[in-house]
Design a protein around this motif. Structure first.
Motif, PDB file in Angstrom:
ATOM      1  N   ALA A   1       0.836  -1.204   0.000  1.00 31.18           N
ATOM      2  CA  ALA A   1       0.000   0.000   0.000  1.00 31.18           C
ATOM      3  C   ALA A   1       0.866   1.248   0.000  1.00 31.18           C
ATOM      4  CB  ALA A   1      -0.932  -0.004   1.209  1.00 31.18           C
ATOM      5  N   ARG A   2       1.954   1.243   0.780  1.00 30.41           N
ATOM      6  CA  ARG A   2       2.858   2.398   0.796  1.00 30.41           C
ATOM      7  C   ARG A   2       3.535   2.578  -0.560  1.00 30.41           C
ATOM      8  NH1 ARG A   2       4.130   0.488   6.084  1.00 30.41           N
ATOM      9  NH2 ARG A   2       5.996  -0.573   5.299  1.00 30.41           N
ATOM     10  N   LYS A   3       3.946   1.471  -1.164  1.00 32.94           N
ATOM     11  CA  LYS A   3       4.573   1.560  -2.483  1.00 32.94           C
ATOM     12  C   LYS A   3       3.580   2.058  -3.525  1.00 32.94           C
ATOM     13  CE  LYS A   3       8.180  -1.919  -1.788  1.00 32.94           C
ATOM     14  NZ  LYS A   3       8.763  -3.206  -2.262  1.00 32.94           N
ATOM     15  N   ARG A   4       2.349   1.567  -3.444  1.00 34.97           N
ATOM     16  CA  ARG A   4       1.314   2.020  -4.364  1.00 34.97           C
ATOM     17  C   ARG A   4       1.092   3.520  -4.233  1.00 34.97           C
ATOM     18  NH1 ARG A   4      -2.645  -1.384  -3.156  1.00 34.97           N
ATOM     19  NH2 ARG A   4      -3.635  -0.055  -1.612  1.00 34.97           N
ATOM     20  N   ALA A   5       1.013   3.993  -2.999  1.00 35.85           N
ATOM     21  CA  ALA A   5       0.800   5.425  -2.776  1.00 35.85           C
ATOM     22  C   ALA A   5       1.964   6.240  -3.331  1.00 35.85           C
ATOM     23  CB  ALA A   5       0.625   5.690  -1.281  1.00 35.85           C
ATOM     24  N   ALA A   6       3.178   5.741  -3.154  1.00 38.45           N
ATOM     25  CA  ALA A   6       4.356   6.442  -3.670  1.00 38.45           C
ATOM     26  C   ALA A   6       4.339   6.482  -5.193  1.00 38.45           C
ATOM     27  CB  ALA A   6       5.627   5.765  -3.167  1.00 38.45           C
ATOM     28  N   ILE A   7       3.933   5.377  -5.815  1.00 40.21           N
ATOM     29  CA  ILE A   7       3.861   5.321  -7.275  1.00 40.21           C
ATOM     30  C   ILE A   7       2.824   6.308  -7.806  1.00 40.21           C
ATOM     31  CG2 ILE A   7       3.147   3.862  -9.212  1.00 40.21           C
ATOM     32  CD1 ILE A   7       4.384   1.484  -7.632  1.00 40.21           C
ATOM     33  N   VAL A   8       1.644   6.320  -7.196  1.00 42.31           N
ATOM     34  CA  VAL A   8       0.579   7.217  -7.646  1.00 42.31           C
ATOM     35  C   VAL A   8       0.988   8.681  -7.462  1.00 42.31           C
ATOM     36  CG1 VAL A   8      -1.779   7.989  -7.191  1.00 42.31           C
ATOM     37  CG2 VAL A   8      -1.266   5.543  -7.299  1.00 42.31           C
ATOM     38  N   ALA A   9       1.620   8.994  -6.330  1.00 41.47           N
ATOM     39  CA  ALA A   9       2.058  10.369  -6.070  1.00 41.47           C
ATOM     40  C   ALA A   9       3.110  10.800  -7.092  1.00 41.47           C
ATOM     41  CB  ALA A   9       2.608  10.481  -4.655  1.00 41.47           C
ATOM     42  N   ALA A  10       4.061   9.920  -7.378  1.00 39.74           N
ATOM     43  CA  ALA A  10       5.100  10.250  -8.356  1.00 39.74           C
ATOM     44  C   ALA A  10       4.496  10.402  -9.749  1.00 39.74           C
ATOM     45  CB  ALA A  10       6.180   9.172  -8.357  1.00 39.74           C
TER      46      ALA A  10
ATOM     47  N   GLU B   1       1.400  11.277 -10.502  1.00 37.43           N
ATOM     48  CA  GLU B   1       0.632  12.527 -10.557  1.00 37.43           C
ATOM     49  C   GLU B   1       1.546  13.716 -10.829  1.00 37.43           C
ATOM     50  OE1 GLU B   1      -1.669  15.550  -7.582  1.00 37.43           O
ATOM     51  OE2 GLU B   1      -1.637  13.431  -7.039  1.00 37.43           O
ATOM     52  N   GLN B   2       2.652  13.789 -10.107  1.00 36.29           N
ATOM     53  CA  GLN B   2       3.597  14.884 -10.314  1.00 36.29           C
ATOM     54  C   GLN B   2       4.150  14.870 -11.734  1.00 36.29           C
ATOM     55  OE1 GLN B   2       6.593  14.708  -7.268  1.00 36.29           O
ATOM     56  NE2 GLN B   2       5.137  14.966  -5.597  1.00 36.29           N
ATOM     57  N   ALA B   3       4.454  13.666 -12.240  1.00 38.78           N
ATOM     58  CA  ALA B   3       5.020  13.557 -13.585  1.00 38.78           C
ATOM     59  C   ALA B   3       4.010  13.974 -14.651  1.00 38.78           C
ATOM     60  CB  ALA B   3       5.490  12.126 -13.833  1.00 38.78           C
ATOM     61  N   PHE B   4       2.776  13.510 -14.537  1.00 42.77           N
ATOM     62  CA  PHE B   4       1.762  13.848 -15.531  1.00 42.77           C
ATOM     63  C   PHE B   4       1.485  15.344 -15.558  1.00 42.77           C
ATOM     64  CE2 PHE B   4       0.067   9.315 -14.955  1.00 42.77           C
ATOM     65  CZ  PHE B   4       0.649   8.872 -16.136  1.00 42.77           C
ATOM     66  N   VAL B   5       1.404  15.956 -14.388  1.00 37.57           N
ATOM     67  CA  VAL B   5       1.128  17.390 -14.312  1.00 37.57           C
ATOM     68  C   VAL B   5       2.323  18.195 -14.818  1.00 37.57           C
ATOM     69  CG1 VAL B   5       0.688  19.316 -12.745  1.00 37.57           C
ATOM     70  CG2 VAL B   5      -0.554  17.155 -12.453  1.00 37.57           C
ATOM     71  N   ARG B   6       3.509  17.752 -14.469  1.00 40.05           N
ATOM     72  CA  ARG B   6       4.733  18.480 -14.841  1.00 40.05           C
ATOM     73  C   ARG B   6       5.118  18.268 -16.318  1.00 40.05           C
ATOM     74  NH1 ARG B   6       8.247  15.932 -11.614  1.00 40.05           N
ATOM     75  NH2 ARG B   6       8.794  14.502 -13.303  1.00 40.05           N
ATOM     76  N   ASP B   7       5.077  16.999 -16.760  1.00 43.54           N
ATOM     77  CA  ASP B   7       5.620  16.659 -18.077  1.00 43.54           C
ATOM     78  C   ASP B   7       4.561  16.278 -19.099  1.00 43.54           C
ATOM     79  OD1 ASP B   7       8.180  16.938 -16.907  1.00 43.54           O
ATOM     80  OD2 ASP B   7       8.128  14.851 -16.230  1.00 43.54           O
TER      81      ASP B   7
END
Length: 220
Positions: free
Chosen positions: A15-24, A26-32
């Motif tokens: 669950a922690r890894k999943r949350a980290a993946i989704v957060a990363a 989200e940042q990538a899609f918005v940024r790039d």
């Protein structure tokens, strides 16, 4: 995304890894943007291996859908407690709660940023529109339909009719304010959000009354 069973010893770690993946992601899609975001770079930013990332999602589309799901349906202890408490109230109050919550989510900064990504990249990736609509709108309609199927007032209602009144409920919550938010202009006030939710709830209850289904006041 793939999930371990709740009682699996690795559930919390995953669950922690999943949350980290989704957060990363989200940042990538918005940024790039969608095109500029790569699975390997997202894995690096999340601090996981590419193999771990693919254990959670099979494609970038799956990852984008997971990001939208996270933005529209955040899950934490405080939010879960509010939802659990709200679901014990009469149907009118539950609909009001759902109406306010939906508007806050649909106009929230995370959702707005993701919608702008979709609008920017739609020409090259037209399927993003359907992904976004399914996550932003259809998922809410389906959840409300599932809830109404458990209510005494609506459990035996024809499925098509029940889904339509749920769809109409959310349609009444969306308006010109949403364009203002997308354009970076002022968002509606809390009173405006509540008033719109009240109207949507009243209209749904009126539909039930027209069908001869007087809403009860019992807990679900």
């Amino acid at each position: 995304m793939r999930d371990w069973s709740p009682d699996h010893p690795r559930a919390k770690v995953m669950a922690r890894k999943r949350a980290a993946i989704v957060a990363a992601a989200e940042q990538a899609f918005v940024r790039d943007g969608y095109a500029g975001s790569g699975m390997e770079s997202i894995a690096r930013e999340a601090g996981v291996s590419i193999m771990t990332l693919y254990r959670h999602v099979r494609t970038k589309d799956d990852l984008f859908a997971a990001v939208i799901e996270s933005a529209c349906h955040p899950v934490d202890m405080e939010e879960s407690a509010k939802i659990e408490d709200a679901m014990k109230k009469p149907l009118a109050d539950i609909l009001l709660f759902i109406g306010v919550m939906f508007q806050e989510r649909i106009r929230g900064p995370k959702t707005t940023h993701l919608l702008r990504v979709v609008m920017t990249e739609m020409r090259r990736f037209p399927h993003l529109g359907e992904l976004a609509y399914n996550g932003l709108i259809n998922a809410h309609v389906e959840r409300l339909d599932a809830f109404l199927s458990t209510r005494e007032e609506t459990s035996d209602m024809p499925a098509e009719r029940r889904r339509k009144i749920g769809h109409d409920f959310f349609e009444r919550l969306i308006g010109l304010d949403d364009y203002r938010v997308l354009l970076g202009l002022s968002a509606p006030s809390e009173q405006s959000i509540r008033s719109r939710a009240e109207i949507a709830a009243q209209e749904l209850l009126a539909e039930l009354e027209r069908d001869g289904r007087a809403p009860g006041t019992q807990e679900p």
